[in-house]
Design an enzyme around this catalytic site. Structure first.
Site, PDB file in Angstrom:
ATOM      1  N   HIS A  92      -1.785   3.259   4.559  1.00 44.62           N
ATOM      2  CA  HIS A  92      -2.715   3.991   3.868  1.00 44.62           C
ATOM      3  C   HIS A  92      -2.597   5.903   4.726  1.00 44.62           C
ATOM      4  O   HIS A  92      -2.140   5.994   5.962  1.00 44.62           O
ATOM      5  CB  HIS A  92      -3.562   3.114   4.217  1.00 44.62           C
ATOM      6  CG  HIS A  92      -4.775   3.802   2.857  1.00 44.62           C
ATOM      7  ND1 HIS A  92      -5.606   5.021   3.280  1.00 44.62           N
ATOM      8  CD2 HIS A  92      -5.021   3.031   1.697  1.00 44.62           C
ATOM      9  CE1 HIS A  92      -6.124   4.713   2.386  1.00 44.62           C
ATOM     10  NE2 HIS A  92      -6.268   3.976   1.460  1.00 44.62           N
TER      11      HIS A  92
ATOM     12  N   THR B 183      -5.671   1.759  -5.541  1.00 41.71           N
ATOM     13  CA  THR B 183      -5.378   0.242  -4.834  1.00 41.71           C
ATOM     14  C   THR B 183      -6.281  -0.743  -6.101  1.00 41.71           C
ATOM     15  O   THR B 183      -6.009  -1.636  -7.132  1.00 41.71           O
ATOM     16  CB  THR B 183      -5.916   0.034  -4.122  1.00 41.71           C
ATOM     17  OG1 THR B 183      -5.241   0.420  -2.487  1.00 41.71           O
ATOM     18  CG2 THR B 183      -5.738  -1.724  -3.584  1.00 41.71           C
TER      19      THR B 183
ATOM     20  N   ASP C 172       1.391  -0.025  -4.878  1.00 38.13           N
ATOM     21  CA  ASP C 172       0.631   0.504  -5.433  1.00 38.13           C
ATOM     22  C   ASP C 172       0.586   1.476  -5.933  1.00 38.13           C
ATOM     23  O   ASP C 172       0.321   1.507  -7.206  1.00 38.13           O
ATOM     24  CB  ASP C 172      -0.826  -0.670  -4.408  1.00 38.13           C
ATOM     25  CG  ASP C 172      -1.136   0.491  -3.777  1.00 38.13           C
ATOM     26  OD1 ASP C 172      -1.052   1.444  -3.445  1.00 38.13           O
ATOM     27  OD2 ASP C 172      -2.531   0.411  -2.903  1.00 38.13           O
ATOM     28  N   HIS C 173       0.831   2.111  -5.887  1.00 36.66           N
ATOM     29  CA  HIS C 173       0.051   3.608  -6.426  1.00 36.66           C
ATOM     30  C   HIS C 173       0.656   4.745  -5.113  1.00 36.66           C
ATOM     31  O   HIS C 173       1.401   4.238  -4.556  1.00 36.66           O
ATOM     32  CB  HIS C 173      -0.908   4.457  -6.603  1.00 36.66           C
ATOM     33  CG  HIS C 173      -1.660   3.433  -5.050  1.00 36.66           C
ATOM     34  ND1 HIS C 173      -1.838   4.592  -3.908  1.00 36.66           N
ATOM     35  CD2 HIS C 173      -2.914   3.089  -5.019  1.00 36.66           C
ATOM     36  CE1 HIS C 173      -2.914   4.112  -2.999  1.00 36.66           C
ATOM     37  NE2 HIS C 173      -3.422   3.046  -3.503  1.00 36.66           N
TER      38      HIS C 173
ATOM     39  N   GLU D   2       0.876  -1.288  -0.207  1.00 35.57           N
ATOM     40  CA  GLU D   2       0.311  -0.078   0.027  1.00 35.57           C
ATOM     41  C   GLU D   2       0.568   0.875   0.251  1.00 35.57           C
ATOM     42  O   GLU D   2       1.890   1.206   1.072  1.00 35.57           O
ATOM     43  CB  GLU D   2      -0.958   0.142   1.031  1.00 35.57           C
ATOM     44  CG  GLU D   2      -1.823   1.057   1.015  1.00 35.57           C
ATOM     45  CD  GLU D   2      -2.916   1.730  -0.196  1.00 35.57           C
ATOM     46  OE1 GLU D   2      -3.479   0.747  -0.259  1.00 35.57           O
ATOM     47  OE2 GLU D   2      -2.854   2.490  -0.594  1.00 35.57           O
TER      48      GLU D   2
HETATM   49  C1  GP9 Z   1      -9.240  -0.860   0.728  1.00 36.62           C
HETATM   50  C2  GP9 Z   1      -7.501  -0.564   0.329  1.00 36.62           C
HETATM   51  C3  GP9 Z   1      -6.770   1.043   0.285  1.00 36.62           C
HETATM   52  O1  GP9 Z   1      -9.325  -1.928   0.882  1.00 36.62           O
HETATM   53  O2  GP9 Z   1      -6.908  -1.588  -0.544  1.00 36.62           O
HETATM   54  O3  GP9 Z   1      -7.599   1.315  -1.538  1.00 36.62           O
HETATM   55  P1  GP9 Z   1      -7.388   3.223  -1.640  1.00 36.62           P
HETATM   56  O4  GP9 Z   1      -8.149   3.360  -1.144  1.00 36.62           O
HETATM   57  O5  GP9 Z   1      -5.142   2.822  -1.566  1.00 36.62           O
HETATM   58  O6  GP9 Z   1      -7.639   2.642  -3.142  1.00 36.62           O
HETATM   59 MN    MN Z   2      -4.098   1.495  -2.331  1.00 41.06          MN
END
Ligand code: GP9
Ligand code: MN
Length: 631
Positions: free
Chosen positions: A413, A298, A472-473, A254
């Site tokens: 996150h 994500t 992921d980003h 994340e």
């Molecule tokens: C939620 C997690 C976060 O299940 O994968 O998503 P995001 O806000 O990073 O797109």
């Molecule tokens: Mn994410």
């Protein structure tokens, strides 16, 4: 004494209040909506009002009281059916209804067999407002004058309704920025804009995509197929099938960006474990690898990795096209004997994963219900990453092998909070609390990956697996450019810098390979599907994919971002300007021209495939169009 006179439009008002109260009570009694603060409670209470004012307010346009009354009854019945259908559906699926799910007959099959389990004797209460309205009509004498609301009165009414809607949306925006554009989660939507508005929004999203789908006939695929075939990178014969039969463990990290790797923050190493992996003999570390996600964050990265196609320019493809036909990496691995699953401790409806994972043919989703989550072991968005990995590896020991597990972490996150006991390094010292805390949560994430490796070794799952780790980003948006510039010791963050900051780390860790290297190829998440499948000896030459095998000699140094920016080994293209690497100097656009076109073509093809649901016309076994598509 004057006889009591019922005010104008009493019945309309009664209808609004009755349905409002009923809906608010239903939210609290029939759905598990997670309320974190008084403002969220307030939003939940007012959110039915904005839609009800509009729906019932239409009665103000009718002339005869008979028509008004029948309209109010009809509307209340319809609204009650919508609400009750959601309640019944929720009892079974723990989720709100979305149109595509409604049309999936197998869902009904399951529901049908358990009607008794999802209905209760007291369910007539969900229609209580209809009863209230009928009774009101009976006892309140007909009031002819009452229907004479004038234009101004009506205008005032709808202005108030509009104001309440904006208040609702404005408050929701403070709780969840980009709620509608990103449309994360049905629970969040219902919580913030209400069930009725949520359904209108859902209808809008779904009808837009089904119109495009209906117009497509598969003929568009011919051109795309030619392009994909012509640009395919041939496999690296040394690597192809070298790790056939191994388990595949993908870890989506994340919000992890590359700038923290092999870097320090006030003298502290931020990612000691990930740093050690960059020169580990069993690890291919890609240091010019980028995320390619859009608003779907994500979920977009999941989409890119599974399908080797881009997400969409607007909205999240997981939401808008969760019912499409795909040919995911999971599906291919499943066909090759793998047990395919995703492990992530969140609601299964978040990002519409429950629906999309069916479309991606992922056999099992280990969601929040499969984990032991308590106040002690969770923070921020939920289960902390260390217990997440510990519990996940425990579950892995029960899986049939070979398996493909895609794990999605959560602690790092936004807004990057940690419990005191998990803090391993001090905060950074800039004017951005977000960036300051980010280093700490990244440090925690790093520790959790170390735990994952230890657990895998301890449980005997390490040797026979391939472990792929990637960010992921981005975690730090451009809003924090000042603080970022300070950290990176730059005067400012330019558009050129911003593009390069989209780099996320990629590690392909293959225990026992002994061939570890730092690979500088400019590449992106779209390349993972062919890379991984080829390592396992699975052919992808017929697949409609836009990425290329990272181990192929023909892989080109070129990564396209969802917004049209791109990076090559020599250039960066951002905001219509071309820059040279590594100087960052703006140069004549001509140098970027050939890539600009290619980026547009590939994004456009990807959009066409998704919007037209074109893979339903494609037979990936033979690489031909299916008969029904050929006219
Ligand atoms: C939620 C997690 C976060 O299940 O994968 O998503 P995001 O806000 O990073 O797109
Ligand atoms: Mn994410």
């Amino acid at each position: 004494m004057k006889a009591f006179k019922w005010p104008i439009h009493s019945i309309t008002l009664i209808a609004i209040v009755a349905t409002w109260i009923k809906t608010a009570i239903t939210y609290h009694t029939s759905f598990e909506i997670n309320i974190e603060n008084p403002m969220q409670e307030f939003i939940l209470i007012i959110n039915p009002l904005s839609s009800l004012l509009f729906i019932y307010g239409l009665s103000l346009f009718f002339k005869s009281s008979k028509v008004v009354n029948s309209y109010l009854i009809m509307a209340s019945i319809l609204l009650s059916i919508v609400l009750y259908a959601n309640v019944a559906f929720y009892r079974f699926y723990n989720d709100f209804i979305t149109l595509p799910v409604l049309f999936q007959t197998n869902n009904f099959g399951e529901l049908g067999t358990s009607v008794s389990a999802i209905t209760n004797w007291y369910d007539f209460m969900f229609f209580i407002d209809v009863i209230v309205i009928i009774v009101a009509i009976k006892i309140i004498p007909k009031f002819k004058n009452s229907l004479k609301i004038n234009k101004n009165g009506r205008r005032a009414y709808f202005l108030i309704a509009l104001a309440i809607s904006f208040l609702n949306l404005g408050l929701a925006e403070t709780q969840r920025p980009e709620l509608l554009t990103r449309s994360f989660d049905r629970e969040l939507l219902v919580k913030n804009i209400g069930t009725y508005n949520y359904h209108l929004y859902d209808i809008y999203i779904q009808s837009k995509s089904s119109a495009q789908r209906a117009l497509a006939d598969g003929s568009e695929l011919v051109e795309i197929d030619n392009y994909v075939q012509a640009n395919q990178a041939s496999v690296n014969s040394e690597m192809f099938g070298k790790y056939k039969g191994r388990n595949v463990i993908l870890v989506q990290l994340e919000s992890l960006q590359s700038f923290v790797i092999n870097n320090e923050m006030n003298g502290e190493e931020v990612t000691p474990f990930l740093n050690s992996l960059t020169n580990d003999p069993d690890t291919y570390y890609f240091n010019d690898f980028y995320h390619q996600t859009g608003l779907g964050k994500t979920s977009d990265s999941e989409f890119l990795v599974e399908n080797s196609l881009f997400g969409l320019g607007r909205g999240a493809v997981f939401f808008t096209h969760g019912g499409n036909t795909y040919n995911s990496m999971a599906e291919k691995l499943g066909k090759n004997g793998y047990f395919t699953n995703v492990m992530h401790s969140n609601n299964d409806s978040f990002w519409n994963r429950d629906v999309m994972y069916d479309a991606l043919k992922i056999s099992k989703f280990y969601d929040v219900n499969d984990y032991t989550v308590s106040d002690e072991n969770s923070v921020n968005w939920g289960l902390k990453d260390i217990p997440f990995f510990e519990q996940s590896v425990d579950m892995m020991t029960e899986m049939p092998q070979p398996f493909y597990s895609r794990m999605i972490t959560l602690t790092n996150h936004y807004p990057f909070y940690l419990d005191e006991e998990d803090i391993m390094i001090p905060e950074y010292t800039s004017d951005s609390g977000t960036l300051n805390r980010y280093f700490q949560t990244v440090r925690y994430l790093d520790e959790s990956i170390k735990v994952l490796f230890e657990e895998l070794k301890e449980k005997g799952l390490y040797e026979n697996s391939i472990i792929v780790l990637y960010g992921d980003h981005y975690g730090i948006s451009e809003n924090h450019n000042n603080a970022m510039a300070m950290y990176l010791d730059k005067e400012e963050i330019t558009d050129y810098d911003s593009a390069l900051l989209q780099s996320v780390p990629l590690y392909i860790h293959i225990p026992g390979s002994g061939d570890g290297q730092v690979i500088e190829k400019t590449s992106g998440q779209i390349d993972l599907r062919p890379t991984i499948l080829h390592l396992l000896g699975i052919n992808t030459s017929n697949d409609m994919q836009l990425g290329a095998d990272l181990f192929s000699e023909e892989h080109q140094d070129f990564v396209i971002f969802r917004d049209g920016r791109f990076v090559t080994s020599d250039y960066v293209f951002a905001r219509e300007k071309c820059y040279e690497r590594p100087s960052g100097e703006e140069i004549d656009i001509a140098a970027c021209k050939p890539y600009i076109e290619r980026a547009q073509v590939e994004l456009n093809y990807s959009d066409k495939i998704i919007n037209g649901d074109l893979l339903r016309f494609y037979d990936e076994e033979t690489g031909n169009l299916k008969k029904e598509a050929v006219k």
